[in-house]
Design a protein around this motif. Sequence first.
Motif, PDB file in Angstrom:
ATOM      1  N   UNK A 170       0.820  -1.213   0.000  1.00 59.10           N
ATOM      2  CA  UNK A 170       0.000   0.000   0.000  1.00 59.10           C
ATOM      3  C   UNK A 170       0.859   1.270   0.000  1.00 59.10           C
TER       4      UNK A 170
ATOM      5  N   UNK B 171      -0.162   3.697  -2.537  1.00 61.74           N
ATOM      6  CA  UNK B 171      -1.345   4.489  -2.190  1.00 61.74           C
ATOM      7  C   UNK B 171      -0.987   5.619  -1.224  1.00 61.74           C
ATOM      8  N   UNK B 172      -0.105   5.292  -0.273  1.00 66.84           N
ATOM      9  CA  UNK B 172       0.263   6.316   0.716  1.00 66.84           C
ATOM     10  C   UNK B 172       0.931   7.507   0.038  1.00 66.84           C
TER      11      UNK B 172
ATOM     12  N   UNK C 188       0.607   8.435  -3.032  1.00 63.69           N
ATOM     13  CA  UNK C 188      -0.403   9.136  -3.815  1.00 63.69           C
ATOM     14  C   UNK C 188      -1.314   9.970  -2.927  1.00 63.69           C
ATOM     15  N   UNK C 189      -1.643   9.399  -1.783  1.00 65.08           N
ATOM     16  CA  UNK C 189      -2.536  10.100  -0.847  1.00 65.08           C
ATOM     17  C   UNK C 189      -1.896  11.376  -0.312  1.00 65.08           C
TER      18      UNK C 189
ATOM     19  N   UNK D 202      -1.944  15.340  -3.731  1.00 71.54           N
ATOM     20  CA  UNK D 202      -2.912  16.443  -3.842  1.00 71.54           C
ATOM     21  C   UNK D 202      -3.359  16.993  -2.480  1.00 71.54           C
ATOM     22  N   UNK D 203      -3.690  16.132  -1.508  1.00 70.16           N
ATOM     23  CA  UNK D 203      -4.094  16.683  -0.206  1.00 70.16           C
ATOM     24  C   UNK D 203      -3.018  17.581   0.415  1.00 70.16           C
TER      25      UNK D 203
ATOM     26  N   UNK E  16      -4.838  -1.699   2.690  1.00 71.93           N
ATOM     27  CA  UNK E  16      -5.796  -1.769   3.770  1.00 71.93           C
ATOM     28  C   UNK E  16      -7.107  -1.127   3.279  1.00 71.93           C
TER      29      UNK E  16
ATOM     30  N   UNK F  66      -7.532   2.506   4.164  1.00 66.32           N
ATOM     31  CA  UNK F  66      -6.609   3.365   3.406  1.00 66.32           C
ATOM     32  C   UNK F  66      -7.100   3.535   1.967  1.00 66.32           C
ATOM     33  N   UNK F  67      -7.599   2.444   1.391  1.00 68.67           N
ATOM     34  CA  UNK F  67      -8.058   2.506   0.008  1.00 68.67           C
ATOM     35  C   UNK F  67      -9.247   3.462  -0.139  1.00 68.67           C
TER      36      UNK F  67
ATOM     37  N   UNK G  80     -10.066   5.977   1.970  1.00 67.65           N
ATOM     38  CA  UNK G  80      -9.592   7.353   2.211  1.00 67.65           C
ATOM     39  C   UNK G  80      -8.888   7.879   0.963  1.00 67.65           C
ATOM     40  N   UNK G  81      -8.052   7.042   0.391  1.00 69.35           N
ATOM     41  CA  UNK G  81      -7.294   7.411  -0.810  1.00 69.35           C
ATOM     42  C   UNK G  81      -8.239   7.733  -1.968  1.00 69.35           C
TER      43      UNK G  81
ATOM     44  N   UNK H 242     -10.262  11.092  -0.708  1.00 77.22           N
ATOM     45  CA  UNK H 242      -9.505  12.320  -0.402  1.00 77.22           C
ATOM     46  C   UNK H 242      -8.745  12.873  -1.599  1.00 77.22           C
ATOM     47  N   UNK H 243      -8.199  11.994  -2.401  1.00 76.41           N
ATOM     48  CA  UNK H 243      -7.337  12.464  -3.503  1.00 76.41           C
ATOM     49  C   UNK H 243      -8.110  13.314  -4.518  1.00 76.41           C
TER      50      UNK H 243
END
Lengths: 285, 285
Positions: free
Chosen positions: A178, A181-182, A184-185, A188-189, B26, B29-30, B32-33, B36-37
């Motif tokens: 993941x 994903x982290x 990427x997360x 933009x935020x 997770x 996380x998926x 939220x991702x 939020x993005x």
Amino acid sequence: MIFEDYEKPTWLRMNLRAVVGRAYPRIIGANREPSWVFFETFLPILAVSAYVYFYTAMNAPDQFIGYVIIGGAMTAYWMNVLWSMAAQWFWEKEMGNLELFLIAPISRMAILGGMALGGMFTSTVRALSTMIAGILLFGVAFSLHDPLMFIGIFVFTMLALYGMGMMFASLYMLWGREAWHMSNLLTEPIYLASGFYFPIKGFVHILGQPGFWVAAGASIIPITLGLDAMRQVLYPAEVDGFLPLWVELLALVLLTGIFLILAKLSLEHMEKVAKREGRLTMRWQ
Amino acid sequence: MAIKQNLRTMKWAAWLGWQMESNWADPFLFIVYSVAKPIAGSLILVVMYTIIAQLGGDTDPALFSFMYIGNAFFMYVMLLLWHVTWVIHDDREHFQTMRYIYIAPFNYFIYILGRTISNIVITTFGVIITLVFGVFVLGVDIPLGAINWPLFVIVMVIGLIGIMAFGLALAGISFITAKHSMGMNEGIGGIFYLFCGVIFPVSVLPGWGIAFAKILPTTYWLDMIRRTMGVGAGVDPALAGVSMTSSLLILCISTVAISIFAVLIFKLGDYIARSKGLIDMTTAY
């Protein structure tokens, strides 16, 4: 040379060698693949230009174009911290390099420092090209009345930012797939929270008191205060800074110390946890 | 027989893509991702717009809708371009599985297309979240009953084919470039972001920029999305004289042309990579 004749270098010398050794492939590798110059200099300017034209479409005051250019230039460092440092630690594990780093008698921070130094080379080229394009294409004018202050802000922003990157790297040591994903997360935020394309004080103007706390919370990310301070130095007459300049510089100095200490503690702790749970060399998870 | 095998390749490639995107992370996380993005990406523009509106800039609710819809649907362009090329980079450099996938008895081109399908699903989720957020939180007026649904679906399908074609062309280039996929995706996405009337009307660009915008299919795709939805349409004077039929015709012809071009670039990149032994190179230093 027989083993007894080998003179063990001092701790400092060994770690400095590690920094240079890890920075070397990035800088040399970049020179061996010159196509990166096009991808990292010309292309990123285009997306930044879109934000410039967005402000132009609304007849925004001229300094806002400068704010976008500064923010656009600084994205290079944020992307470098996220993808080429924090996430890179995860990829090193996947590629089998992490175990080699960990058995070497050197500090983990030296390796990460080398990554930072090597990555900063391409990031700085990208940031400078964005700034130059801003000046040449959009006629952005900066007034640098206090160069020492600007250098101080930039240096401490980088130290704090890469210190935070080292801390993130320790988390990526534990994280599995993941990690992508982290990273990427946190793109933009963070661009939003840190005010890459608008002054962070805008949150206060839009949301009032809660906006102050949003900006204060975002100030944990060093680039938030770094950007605001750089804008204050480069546009002393126009910019509406979030905090007084000296407070922002002081906060950046503090963040540098905090993140470097936390990075050391976190790397040690995560390494222990990863060893205990048998996740240090586990791949494809 | 070949069709059946290609469909099966596409199906399992799509499944693999979905597993890598969602199941490897997770679930929290998926989610939220995924939420939020896209929202953060739109909020950057919303904050920029609001700040300028407060300063008395030349803001207009129609421009806001224009920007919001354009930015929401542009996610397809950015994410599809990103993912199509990232498949090459990820498989080759990170997971180092490309050599095995490549020699497997299926069509690699179809495999890439299949991997893209899962991203279309995830991106659609992001676009819907952004639009719902716009309607309920920011007051963007999207009259569901007034949308020309059949034409909207046709335009979406043609547009997505065109974007995938661009992605495949970039994937072909990724075969022979080092670790620059990220910069390339970002940069080529930047060309569309700047020239296709995504967040500001094309008419704001200089003359040569308007001329360039008019040869890009994405310009017409976004314009037709706005027109079929009845949101943010008619804001751009540069496209005001182009009828719906002309736009659709240009979109169809350019999509066919780009698709042929993309397949050729993909095949050429594939051929060069095989000839020079670059299929399984690793450059993730």
